[in-house]
Design a protein around this motif. Structure first.
Motif, mmCIF file in Angstrom:
data_model
loop_
_atom_site.group_PDB
_atom_site.id
_atom_site.type_symbol
_atom_site.label_atom_id
_atom_site.label_comp_id
_atom_site.label_asym_id
_atom_site.label_seq_id
_atom_site.Cartn_x
_atom_site.Cartn_y
_atom_site.Cartn_z
ATOM 1 N N THR A 54 0.834 -1.193 0.000
ATOM 2 C CA THR A 54 0.000 0.000 0.000
ATOM 3 C C THR A 54 0.875 1.253 0.000
ATOM 4 O O THR A 54 2.091 1.179 0.173
ATOM 5 N N GLU A 107 -0.958 7.815 -5.058
ATOM 6 C CA GLU A 107 -2.108 7.220 -4.375
ATOM 7 C C GLU A 107 -3.415 7.840 -4.872
ATOM 8 O O GLU A 107 -4.389 7.125 -5.147
ATOM 9 N N SER A 132 -1.138 3.261 -6.676
ATOM 10 C CA SER A 132 -0.801 2.394 -5.541
ATOM 11 C C SER A 132 -2.033 2.223 -4.685
ATOM 12 O O SER A 132 -2.971 3.035 -4.757
ATOM 13 N N ARG A 133 -2.066 1.168 -3.888
ATOM 14 C CA ARG A 133 -3.239 0.902 -3.074
ATOM 15 C C ARG A 133 -3.372 1.954 -1.963
ATOM 16 O O ARG A 133 -2.360 2.412 -1.422
ATOM 17 N N GLY A 188 -3.625 4.149 1.312
ATOM 18 C CA GLY A 188 -3.018 4.056 2.642
ATOM 19 C C GLY A 188 -3.611 5.119 3.543
ATOM 20 O O GLY A 188 -4.715 5.621 3.299
#
Length: 216
Positions: free
Chosen positions: A173, A203, A208-209, A211
């Protein structure tokens, strides 16, 4: 590990000075670094970078980004550190930043590789190169801290250019990226600020996952 040096497959003539033969044997062995693939994608081609390319890029980054070091550094010495630091991966292999399983015995593998590889050099140079590697690993000097910072910053740049890259590793993440890259801030507040902005924006763009930042 393959304990047989590459140079043994086509030995140098014994008419060459013995010390020089040792040095050349080590340099030929270092050619293996070009075959060690990393997880980071290249920005200029559709393939992963290798360790030799990574080390060169770090050396260039030290020259260009030295002004961003929070402490005064010796640029030449810092270049020595980044050129030497990944040589052990010739025999130990690359340990991806987000691979916790491989990280478990990373120190043991790399220490054994250092003894094997640097031992090819004449004793005085073996001791000097080993000291450089140890200095990088210990992160006790301003040069070592900045060397580590650019080592973490370079793949961050490549992942940004790839619109994700290794940030898309299953289970990773944006928080993981922030945690693993925070070491940059030990040497350069400005580089870490830039790094956080790249991670945050990645993000937001879905590279990206999610967070912490996405939930705050």
């Amino acid at each position: 590990m393959n304990p047989q040096p590459l140079a043994q497959t086509n030995p140098f003539p014994e008419t060459i000075d013995a010390r020089l033969r040792q040095q050349l044997t080590f340099l030929i062995e270092a050619d293996r670094l070009k075959t060690v693939l990393r997880q980071s994608p290249l920005a200029a081609a559709d393939r992963r970078e290798n360790d030799a390319e990574h080390s060169w890029h770090l050396a260039l980054m030290v020259i260009i980004l030295a002004e961003h070091a929070d402490e005064e550094i010796d640029v030449g010495h810092t270049i020595e550190l980044v050129v030497v630091h990944d040589l052990v991966e010739i025999h130990a292999g690359d340990t991806p930043l987000y691979d916790t399983a491989m990280a478990a015995d990373q120190q043991e593998r790399e220490t054994a590789a250092a003894e094997l590889l640097f031992g090819l050099l004449p004793a005085d140079q073996a001791a000097r190169v080993r000291a450089l590697w140890d200095e990088f690993e210990a992160e006790k000097t301003p040069e070592a801290r900045f060397a580590k910072a650019v080592d973490r910053f370079e793949p961050l740049l490549l992942n940004w250019m790839a619109r994700g890259g290794s940030w898309r590793t299953p289970g990773v993440t944006a928080d993981d990226s922030r945690a693993r890259k925070a070491v940059i801030g030990r040497a350069s507040a400005s580089l870490w600020q830039a790094g956080k902005e790249l991670i945050d924006e990645s993000e937001r763009r879905g590279w990206s996952r999610p967070g912490r930042a996405a939930r705050d």
